[in-house]
Design a protein around this motif. Structure first.
Motif, PDB file in Angstrom:
ATOM      1  N   SER A 149       1.300 -10.674   2.076  1.00  0.00           N
ATOM      2  CA  SER A 149       0.384  -9.972   1.198  1.00  0.00           C
ATOM      3  C   SER A 149      -0.734 -10.967   0.635  1.00  0.00           C
ATOM      4  CB  SER A 149       1.264  -9.403  -0.169  1.00  0.00           C
ATOM      5  OG  SER A 149       0.206  -8.850  -1.104  1.00  0.00           O
ATOM      6  N   ALA A 182       0.488   0.165  12.688  1.00  0.00           N
ATOM      7  CA  ALA A 182      -0.396   1.449  12.085  1.00  0.00           C
ATOM      8  C   ALA A 182      -1.611   1.614  13.287  1.00  0.00           C
ATOM      9  CB  ALA A 182      -0.875   1.421  10.681  1.00  0.00           C
ATOM     10  N   ILE A 187      -6.220 -13.847   5.149  1.00  0.00           N
ATOM     11  CA  ILE A 187      -6.693 -13.755   6.462  1.00  0.00           C
ATOM     12  C   ILE A 187      -8.152 -14.174   6.679  1.00  0.00           C
ATOM     13  CG2 ILE A 187      -7.198 -11.748   7.935  1.00  0.00           C
ATOM     14  CD1 ILE A 187      -5.145 -10.294   6.219  1.00  0.00           C
ATOM     15  N   GLY A 189       0.955  -1.112  -0.158  1.00  0.00           N
ATOM     16  CA  GLY A 189      -0.149  -0.180  -0.081  1.00  0.00           C
ATOM     17  C   GLY A 189       0.818   1.017   0.120  1.00  0.00           C
ATOM     18  N   ILE A 248       1.844   3.557   2.350  1.00  0.00           N
ATOM     19  CA  ILE A 248       2.876   3.700   3.282  1.00  0.00           C
ATOM     20  C   ILE A 248       4.045   2.752   3.349  1.00  0.00           C
ATOM     21  CG2 ILE A 248       3.592   3.760   5.775  1.00  0.00           C
ATOM     22  CD1 ILE A 248       0.695   5.248   6.289  1.00  0.00           C
ATOM     23  N   ILE A 301      -3.530  12.572   8.460  1.00  0.00           N
ATOM     24  CA  ILE A 301      -3.571  12.388   7.182  1.00  0.00           C
ATOM     25  C   ILE A 301      -2.193  12.526   6.276  1.00  0.00           C
ATOM     26  CG2 ILE A 301      -4.787  13.635   5.095  1.00  0.00           C
ATOM     27  CD1 ILE A 301      -6.540  14.767   7.237  1.00  0.00           C
ATOM     28  N   VAL A 302      -1.854  11.291   5.641  1.00  0.00           N
ATOM     29  CA  VAL A 302      -0.677  10.919   5.099  1.00  0.00           C
ATOM     30  C   VAL A 302      -0.724  11.831   3.808  1.00  0.00           C
ATOM     31  CG1 VAL A 302       1.182   9.607   4.255  1.00  0.00           C
ATOM     32  CG2 VAL A 302      -0.092   9.201   6.374  1.00  0.00           C
ATOM     33  N   ALA A 328      -1.561  -3.776   7.148  1.00  0.00           N
ATOM     34  CA  ALA A 328      -2.435  -4.180   6.505  1.00  0.00           C
ATOM     35  C   ALA A 328      -3.844  -3.850   6.971  1.00  0.00           C
ATOM     36  CB  ALA A 328      -2.683  -5.821   6.446  1.00  0.00           C
ATOM     37  N   GLY A 329      -4.834  -3.670   6.255  1.00  0.00           N
ATOM     38  CA  GLY A 329      -6.401  -3.249   6.474  1.00  0.00           C
ATOM     39  C   GLY A 329      -6.995  -2.689   5.521  1.00  0.00           C
ATOM     40  N   GLY A 356      -4.506   5.148  13.925  1.00  0.00           N
ATOM     41  CA  GLY A 356      -5.091   6.271  13.368  1.00  0.00           C
ATOM     42  C   GLY A 356      -5.624   7.277  14.512  1.00  0.00           C
ATOM     43  N   SER A 401     -10.127  -6.964   9.249  1.00  0.00           N
ATOM     44  CA  SER A 401      -8.569  -6.886   8.569  1.00  0.00           C
ATOM     45  C   SER A 401      -7.483  -6.318   9.213  1.00  0.00           C
ATOM     46  CB  SER A 401      -8.995  -6.190   7.079  1.00  0.00           C
ATOM     47  OG  SER A 401      -9.163  -4.798   7.299  1.00  0.00           O
ATOM     48  N   ARG A 402      -7.707  -5.890  10.195  1.00  0.00           N
ATOM     49  CA  ARG A 402      -6.650  -5.094  10.962  1.00  0.00           C
ATOM     50  C   ARG A 402      -6.373  -6.267  12.319  1.00  0.00           C
ATOM     51  NH1 ARG A 402      -8.811  -1.367   8.167  1.00  0.00           N
ATOM     52  NH2 ARG A 402      -7.326   0.387   7.594  1.00  0.00           N
ATOM     53  N   GLU A 441     -15.502  -5.850   8.036  1.00  0.00           N
ATOM     54  CA  GLU A 441     -14.265  -5.888   7.219  1.00  0.00           C
ATOM     55  C   GLU A 441     -13.244  -4.941   7.739  1.00  0.00           C
ATOM     56  OE1 GLU A 441     -13.463  -6.194   2.368  1.00  0.00           O
ATOM     57  OE2 GLU A 441     -15.495  -5.545   2.990  1.00  0.00           O
TER      58      GLU A 441
HETATM   59  N1  LIG Z   1      -2.522   6.805   4.363  1.00  0.00           N
HETATM   60  C1  LIG Z   1      -3.294   7.263   5.662  1.00  0.00           C
HETATM   61  O1  LIG Z   1      -3.583   8.631   5.273  1.00  0.00           O
HETATM   62  C2  LIG Z   1      -3.504   6.744   6.716  1.00  0.00           C
HETATM   63  C3  LIG Z   1      -3.931   7.529   7.819  1.00  0.00           C
HETATM   64  C4  LIG Z   1      -4.525   6.828   9.129  1.00  0.00           C
HETATM   65  C5  LIG Z   1      -4.071   5.392   9.356  1.00  0.00           C
HETATM   66  N2  LIG Z   1      -3.655   4.913   8.178  1.00  0.00           N
HETATM   67  C6  LIG Z   1      -3.386   3.334   8.365  1.00  0.00           C
HETATM   68  O2  LIG Z   1      -2.111   3.058   8.066  1.00  0.00           O
HETATM   69  C7  LIG Z   1      -2.000   1.560   7.506  1.00  0.00           C
HETATM   70  C8  LIG Z   1      -1.424   1.852   6.109  1.00  0.00           C
HETATM   71  O3  LIG Z   1      -2.146   2.865   5.489  1.00  0.00           O
HETATM   72  P1  LIG Z   1      -1.835   2.904   3.836  1.00  0.00           P
HETATM   73  O4  LIG Z   1      -2.256   4.524   3.236  1.00  0.00           O
HETATM   74  O5  LIG Z   1      -0.530   2.584   3.449  1.00  0.00           O
HETATM   75  O6  LIG Z   1      -2.792   1.727   3.319  1.00  0.00           O
HETATM   76  P2  LIG Z   1      -3.083   1.254   1.889  1.00  0.00           P
HETATM   77  O7  LIG Z   1      -2.658   1.823   0.692  1.00  0.00           O
HETATM   78  O8  LIG Z   1      -4.722   1.131   1.723  1.00  0.00           O
HETATM   79  O9  LIG Z   1      -2.785  -0.450   2.096  1.00  0.00           O
HETATM   80  C9  LIG Z   1      -3.025  -0.977   2.900  1.00  0.00           C
HETATM   81  C10 LIG Z   1      -2.476  -2.495   2.669  1.00  0.00           C
HETATM   82  O10 LIG Z   1      -3.453  -3.430   3.316  1.00  0.00           O
HETATM   83  C11 LIG Z   1      -3.860  -4.550   2.554  1.00  0.00           C
HETATM   84  N3  LIG Z   1      -5.340  -4.696   2.345  1.00  0.00           N
HETATM   85  C12 LIG Z   1      -6.097  -4.055   2.005  1.00  0.00           C
HETATM   86  N4  LIG Z   1      -7.398  -4.360   2.113  1.00  0.00           N
HETATM   87  C13 LIG Z   1      -7.304  -5.626   2.915  1.00  0.00           C
HETATM   88  C14 LIG Z   1      -8.132  -6.543   3.510  1.00  0.00           C
HETATM   89  N5  LIG Z   1      -9.395  -6.462   3.260  1.00  0.00           N
HETATM   90  N6  LIG Z   1      -7.606  -7.466   4.206  1.00  0.00           N
HETATM   91  C15 LIG Z   1      -6.255  -7.542   4.465  1.00  0.00           C
HETATM   92  N7  LIG Z   1      -5.485  -6.727   4.033  1.00  0.00           N
HETATM   93  C16 LIG Z   1      -5.877  -5.866   3.004  1.00  0.00           C
HETATM   94  C17 LIG Z   1      -3.404  -4.337   0.855  1.00  0.00           C
HETATM   95  O11 LIG Z   1      -2.115  -5.105   0.919  1.00  0.00           O
HETATM   96  P3  LIG Z   1      -2.004  -6.739   0.087  1.00  0.00           P
HETATM   97  O12 LIG Z   1      -2.985  -6.380  -1.089  1.00  0.00           O
HETATM   98  O13 LIG Z   1      -0.569  -6.700  -0.228  1.00  0.00           O
HETATM   99  O14 LIG Z   1      -2.504  -7.588   0.992  1.00  0.00           O
HETATM  100  C18 LIG Z   1      -2.831  -2.835   1.112  1.00  0.00           C
HETATM  101  O15 LIG Z   1      -1.863  -2.563   0.438  1.00  0.00           O
HETATM  102  C19 LIG Z   1      -3.556   1.187   7.477  1.00  0.00           C
HETATM  103  O16 LIG Z   1      -4.017   0.350   8.483  1.00  0.00           O
HETATM  104  C20 LIG Z   1      -4.369   2.527   7.333  1.00  0.00           C
HETATM  105  O17 LIG Z   1      -5.691   2.520   7.901  1.00  0.00           O
HETATM  106  C21 LIG Z   1      -3.359   5.307   7.102  1.00  0.00           C
END
Ligand SMILES: NC(=O)c1ccc[n+]([C@@H]2O[C@H](COP(=O)([O-])OP(=O)(O)OC[C@H]3O[C@@H](n4cnc5c(N)ncnc54)[C@H](OP(=O)(O)O)[C@@H]3O)[C@@H](O)[C@H]2O)c1
Length: 300
Positions: A31, A112, A47, A10, A12, A165-166, A67-68, A114, A87-88, A83
């Motif tokens: 993954s 991670a 998962i 994803g 990050i 917010i990233v 993951a999530g 939030g 997923s987390r 879900e």
């Molecule tokens: N980006 C932000 O602004 C932000 C802010 C607050 C918190 N966070 C948290 O930080 C973490 C990483 O953020 P991110 O922005 O990198 O997230 P992301 O781009 O959505 O990537 C999350 C990864 O989780 C896996 N995933 C997606 N759906 C899933 C499911 N249903 N079950 C299991 N795995 C699943 C996927 O990897 P695979 O396809 O390889 O399995 C995906 O690449 C997340 O938990 C997010 O909630 C992010």
């Protein structure tokens, strides 16, 4: 060090992988898919079925859990909410259980989290790590996620990064915010007064690196830049950098509520979150402390 990242494909995870590789660490990913990433070993898991390639856990020093299911990707039906939680949480239980069976522990389990922990909309309240959890869906989900992280017995320490917010140019909230601005129809959302506690992707990844390297890091930290901005300010600065006019009036809140239902809190709500523990306890220097410099860097 051998570092295993869940959800490393994803936003990050992709940036963090590059940073860790550049520091000489070995990175492997867990993954749901077989997507090849150069210099990185990919292991698979399912998962829902509770299946994991247990080779993934051999000789691992650190686990980073990203993951999530995307929080803002779909409307929050009851099924989607479950879900988002499962997923987390399920991966944390699975990883802990498998490490237990292999009679091994990792140096740290870094997850991670939030700023939704405090609730989707906390108005003008200034929040730090001592502030209580909120009581809406996103807060409840984040609280369970952190509690499960703290229960990870197969790690010498656990860290939860309460992420703001990233800001990145290749995913997350920013490209969505920029889309209407680029088309010349950008405007603040709802009142525009809601606070956005943001962090540049480079600083986010540096914080994960610090969580690996600094063995004193333990518990939860707000992963946000020192200066939150209101939605109207972020929109105005982005429009100025992109040299695009802003459309008036603001996008009405009722329209966003109609379109997104309960999920609209993600854009209409906001939090003013302070980086108390990062600034007071860590020797962490941000590359981007103002939203102007962060956006100029990303939009150049
Ligand atoms: N980006 C932000 O602004 C932000 C802010 C607050 C918190 N966070 C948290 O930080 C973490 C990483 O953020 P991110 O922005 O990198 O997230 P992301 O781009 O959505 O990537 C999350 C990864 O989780 C896996 N995933 C997606 N759906 C899933 C499911 N249903 N079950 C299991 N795995 C699943 C996927 O990897 P695979 O396809 O390889 O399995 C995906 O690449 C997340 O938990 C997010 O909630 C992010």
């Amino acid at each position: 060090m051998n570092i295993l990242i869940t959800g490393g494909t994803g936003l990050i995870g992709k940036h963090l992988t590059q940073l860790l590789l550049s520091k000489g660490h070995h990175v492997s990913l867990l993954s749901r898919k077989k997507e090849a990433t150069p210099n990185v070993k990919i292991y698979q898991w399912d998962i829902e079925k509770g299946i994991i390639d247990t080779d993934a856990l051999k000789n691992i020093d650190y686990i980073i859990h990203l993951a999530g299911a995307g929080i803002a990707d779909k409307r929050w039906t009851d099924k989607r909410k479950q879900e988002i939680i499962d997923s987390r949480i399920k991966p944390i239980k699975m990883l802990n259980q498998h490490l237990k069976e292999q009679k091994t522990r990792v140096k740290a389990f870094i997850s991670a989290s939030g700023i939704g922990f405090y609730g989707g909309d906390t108005g003008e309240t200034r929040l730090d790590e001592n502030s209580p959890a909120g009581d809406d869906f996103i807060a409840t989900c984040t609280k369970i996620w952190e509690e499960e992280t703290e229960k990870f017995t197969q790690a010498e320490r656990t860290v939860s990064l309460r992420t703001g917010i990233v800001l990145s140019d290749d995913g997350g909230a920013l490209p969505k915010l920029l889309q209407p601005i680029k088309l010349g129809i950008g405007s603040p959302l709802g009142s525009g007064k809601q606070w956005m506690s943001w962090i540049h992707i480079d600083d986010m990844c540096q914080l994960y690196l610090q969580a690996i390297e600094d063995f004193k890091m333990n518990g939860f930290y707000n992963a946000v830049a020192p200066a939150p901005v209101r939605n109207e300010e972020m929109t105005k600065i982005a429009a100025e950098i992109l040299k695009r006019p802003l459309w008036t009036p603001n996008v009405p809140a009722f329209l966003l509520k109609m379109l997104f239902g309960e999920l609209s809190v993600v854009v209409l709500g906001g939090n003013y979150v302070k980086n108390k523990r990062v600034s007071e306890e860590l020797s962490f220097s941000y590359k981007f402390t103002s939203v102007e410099t962060a956006l100029k860097n990303l939009l150049k």
